[in-house]
Design a protein around this motif. Structure first.
Motif, short mmCIF file in Angstrom:
data_model
loop_
_atom_site.label_atom_id
_atom_site.label_comp_id
_atom_site.label_asym_id
_atom_site.label_seq_id
_atom_site.Cartn_x
_atom_site.Cartn_y
_atom_site.Cartn_z
N LYS A 1 0.84 -1.19 0.00
CA LYS A 1 0.00 0.00 0.00
C LYS A 1 0.88 1.24 0.00
O LYS A 1 1.80 1.35 0.78
CB LYS A 1 -0.94 -0.02 1.21
N HIS B 1 2.92 4.86 2.36
CA HIS B 1 3.35 4.15 3.56
C HIS B 1 2.83 4.98 4.72
O HIS B 1 3.29 6.09 4.93
CB HIS B 1 4.88 4.10 3.55
N MET B 2 1.81 4.47 5.39
CA MET B 2 1.17 5.26 6.43
C MET B 2 0.98 4.45 7.69
O MET B 2 0.46 3.34 7.63
CB MET B 2 -0.19 5.77 5.93
N TRP C 1 2.58 3.33 11.80
CA TRP C 1 3.73 3.21 12.70
C TRP C 1 4.68 2.14 12.18
O TRP C 1 4.28 1.01 11.97
CB TRP C 1 3.26 2.86 14.10
N ASN C 2 5.94 2.52 12.00
CA ASN C 2 6.94 1.55 11.57
C ASN C 2 8.19 1.75 12.42
O ASN C 2 8.37 2.79 13.06
CB ASN C 2 7.24 1.73 10.07
N SER C 3 9.06 0.73 12.41
CA SER C 3 10.19 0.75 13.33
C SER C 3 11.45 1.31 12.67
O SER C 3 11.64 1.18 11.46
CB SER C 3 10.44 -0.66 13.87
N TYR D 1 9.08 2.51 17.43
CA TYR D 1 8.12 2.85 16.38
C TYR D 1 7.94 4.37 16.24
O TYR D 1 7.85 5.09 17.25
CB TYR D 1 6.76 2.22 16.69
N TYR E 1 5.92 7.47 13.46
CA TYR E 1 4.76 7.60 12.58
C TYR E 1 5.14 8.18 11.21
O TYR E 1 5.78 9.22 11.12
CB TYR E 1 3.71 8.50 13.23
N VAL F 1 3.84 9.13 7.08
CA VAL F 1 2.85 9.31 6.01
C VAL F 1 3.61 9.82 4.79
O VAL F 1 3.96 10.99 4.73
CB VAL F 1 1.78 10.37 6.34
N ARG G 1 12.21 -0.49 7.13
CA ARG G 1 11.85 -1.44 6.07
C ARG G 1 10.36 -1.36 5.80
O ARG G 1 9.57 -1.24 6.73
CB ARG G 1 12.19 -2.88 6.48
N TYR G 2 10.00 -1.45 4.53
CA TYR G 2 8.56 -1.42 4.21
C TYR G 2 8.25 -2.28 3.00
O TYR G 2 9.06 -2.42 2.09
CB TYR G 2 8.08 0.02 3.93
N GLU H 1 6.78 14.80 15.47
CA GLU H 1 5.74 15.57 16.18
C GLU H 1 4.45 14.77 16.34
O GLU H 1 3.55 15.19 17.07
CB GLU H 1 5.47 16.89 15.45
N LYS H 2 4.36 13.61 15.67
CA LYS H 2 3.17 12.76 15.79
C LYS H 2 3.53 11.38 16.32
O LYS H 2 2.69 10.47 16.28
CB LYS H 2 2.49 12.62 14.42
N GLY I 1 4.31 10.15 19.29
CA GLY I 1 4.16 9.83 20.71
C GLY I 1 5.38 10.25 21.52
O GLY I 1 6.07 11.23 21.21
N ASP I 2 5.64 9.47 22.58
CA ASP I 2 6.74 9.82 23.48
C ASP I 2 8.10 9.67 22.79
O ASP I 2 9.02 10.43 23.07
CB ASP I 2 6.69 8.93 24.73
N MET J 1 8.90 -3.31 10.17
CA MET J 1 7.58 -3.89 9.92
C MET J 1 6.50 -2.88 10.30
O MET J 1 6.52 -2.36 11.40
CB MET J 1 7.45 -5.17 10.76
N LEU J 2 5.60 -2.63 9.37
CA LEU J 2 4.49 -1.72 9.66
C LEU J 2 3.58 -2.36 10.70
O LEU J 2 3.20 -3.52 10.57
CB LEU J 2 3.71 -1.44 8.37
N ASN K 1 -0.01 13.64 21.44
CA ASN K 1 1.17 13.56 20.57
C ASN K 1 1.12 12.40 19.58
O ASN K 1 2.16 11.95 19.11
CB ASN K 1 2.45 13.52 21.42
N ILE K 2 -0.08 11.93 19.27
CA ILE K 2 -0.25 10.91 18.23
C ILE K 2 -1.30 11.42 17.24
O ILE K 2 -2.03 12.36 17.54
CB ILE K 2 -0.68 9.54 18.81
N ASP L 1 -6.32 -0.94 -2.64
CA ASP L 1 -4.90 -0.65 -2.40
C ASP L 1 -4.70 0.31 -1.23
O ASP L 1 -3.59 0.78 -1.00
CB ASP L 1 -4.28 -0.03 -3.66
#
Lengths: 197, 252
Positions: A111, A114-115, A117-119, A136, A138, A140, A156-157, A181-182, A184-185, B1-2, B74-75, B196
């Motif tokens: 998809k 890429h939107m 939370w990713n590490s 993690y 955020y 977009v 990685r995505y 800024e989005k 979290g901590d 990993m998403l 903050n999320i 998609d």
């Protein structure tokens, strides 16, 4: 004082709010002398990278940014415009980070954007002081920067789990593809690190 | 990993949270900002605020609330309820919302989806789809909280919504909503494979297993829930740890 560069690139409220939560003083400005005299400079960015670069050039802010010696942080499109080139609008960027920005090439099942939370991994800068690998953040975005010697974090995505630059650093210039800024901590921690670099 | 996302939904009426339990340490359970901040601290990946106010003053009250959420949380967060125009969406963006969600207004005026998406980006537009099955077993769209059945077929509508520029789809089965009997996972999986863009599952969760099933078998990218969080049956942190134990990628 932190200067948030104002180049009419969408909503900056979330960046301003994040700085407020950290108790940091900031000003939104396109004034060259204020930007030069700031302790820290933030280059946010939402929207089309090619258009963002064009707007920076119109107001000569690209040259102002290039000559800054204080820590500068570009976020998302703000990071992309500091790269050598972006495929979004086929535009040359400011050229601080020695890499190219290209669109994700989705495989079946992927998809884009890429939107979510990713590490982040391979963390290699004071920007990530105290941040654990695989934390993690955020994202977009539909375009991403290739890995390069300036890469200081990776993500990685997709089906192929291809790696791209989650963050970049060259001298006093930093950039994150994700949105601290989005995030979290963890994101607040990264922003705080930037303020203390 | 998403990561798969867990999203609590807060219903807001006249600026106050409608549901909610007496969390320890939370001074004002009715304050949607306090409750949202609490959920964020517990590990929520996003928040959704739905304005269910009926009065005419709704808009300004809700916009002020959105500003307070943006200051505090903050999320990312999504807001919805009664958005019927580009101007409605713009004022919520200015107030600090990361995304807006539209439902009945998109059915009445599909052009609204592309108007908002082309101006503010697809990532800003979540189209909520409520549907239920009819006698022949096929799915039909409903509007106005499920009270009005249309003759619009689910999969065709979802594809059209995507083509118009929606960034995500929030799908609720009105056959399952409120039943706490789980989600229609086959339908979710069919939606996921035909689209998609990410699909958020909503309505029907009664247990951790229900949520795990819709994320795995239903291939949903996220699960939205209200009552299981509001009534404190399970904390978000405990839910995510149980999902992680089932090898579902979540942000801990």
């Amino acid at each position: 004082m932190i200067a948030i560069i104002d180049y009419k690139t969408g909503n900056l409220r979330s960046v301003e709010n994040a700085l407020n939560r950290l108790g940091a003083e900031w000003t939104l400005t396109a004034d060259e002398s204020i930007i030069r005299n700031a302790d820290r400079v933030l280059l946010p960015g939402v929207g089309h990278a090619g258009e963002a670069i064009a707007r920076l050039r119109e107001s000569n802010l690209d040259e102002v940014i290039k000559r800054l010696r204080k820590p500068v942080l570009g976020i998302c499109v703000g990071m992309q415009v500091m790269c050598r080139h972006t495929a979004e609008g086929d535009a040359d960027g400011i050229g601080l980070f020695d890499t190219r920005v290209r669109r994700f090439q989705p495989q079946p099942g992927d998809k884009v954007p890429h939107m979510g939370w990713n590490s982040i991994n391979n963390l290699e800068s004071k920007l990530f002081k105290g941040i654990e690998p695989s934390s993690y953040v955020y994202y977009v975005h539909s375009y991403r920067a290739d890995l390069c010697p300036d890469t200081i974090a990776t993500t990685r995505y997709g089906v192929t789990q291809e790696m791209f630059s989650a963050a970049l650093k060259y001298e006093n210039f930093y950039g994150t593809q994700f949105h601290p800024e989005k995030s979290g901590d963890i994101g607040e921690h990264i922003l705080k690190n930037f303020l203390q670099i | 990993m998403l990561a798969k996302r867990i999203i609590p939904c807060l219903d807001v009426k006249d600026g106050r949270t409608v549901k909610g339990i007496n969390f320890e340490g939370l001074t004002d359970v009715g304050d949607p900002v306090e409750l949202g901040a609490r959920y964020a601290a517990e590990g929520a990946d996003e928040l959704v605020y739905l304005d269910i106010t009926a009065s005419k003053e709704r808009r300004s009250t809700f916009t002020k609330l959105v500003e307070r959420v943006a200051d505090r949380v903050n999320i990312p967060f999504t807001v919805g309820g009664g958005i019927a125009s580009l101007e409605d969406a713009a004022s919520l963006l200015d107030a600090g919302a990361d995304k807006i969600t539209i439902n009945s207004a998109a059915v009445a005026n599909p052009q609204l989806i592309s108007d908002i998406a082309s101006k503010y980006g697809s990532q800003f537009v979540v189209v909520a789809i409520d549907a239920r099955t009819i006698a022949d077993g096929s799915w039909r769209i409903t509007t106005h909280g499920g009270s009005k059945l249309t003759d619009i077929e689910l999969f065709g509508w979802a594809k059209r919504v995507e083509q118009l520029g929606a960034g995500e789809i929030l799908f609720t089965s009105m056959d399952h909503d409120g039943t706490r009997s789980g989600y229609p996972c086959q339908t979710y999986a069919a939606l996921a494979s035909s689209l998609d863009i990410p699909v958020i599952a909503s309505g029907g969760a009664g247990s951790v297993n229900d949520i795990a099933n819709v994320l795995i078998d239903g291939r949903a990218d996220a699960a939205l829930a209200a009552s299981i969080f509001h009534y404190g049956e399970i904390s978000i942190d405990a839910l995510k740890r149980q999902l992680a134990a089932k090898n579902i990628p979540v942000r801990l």
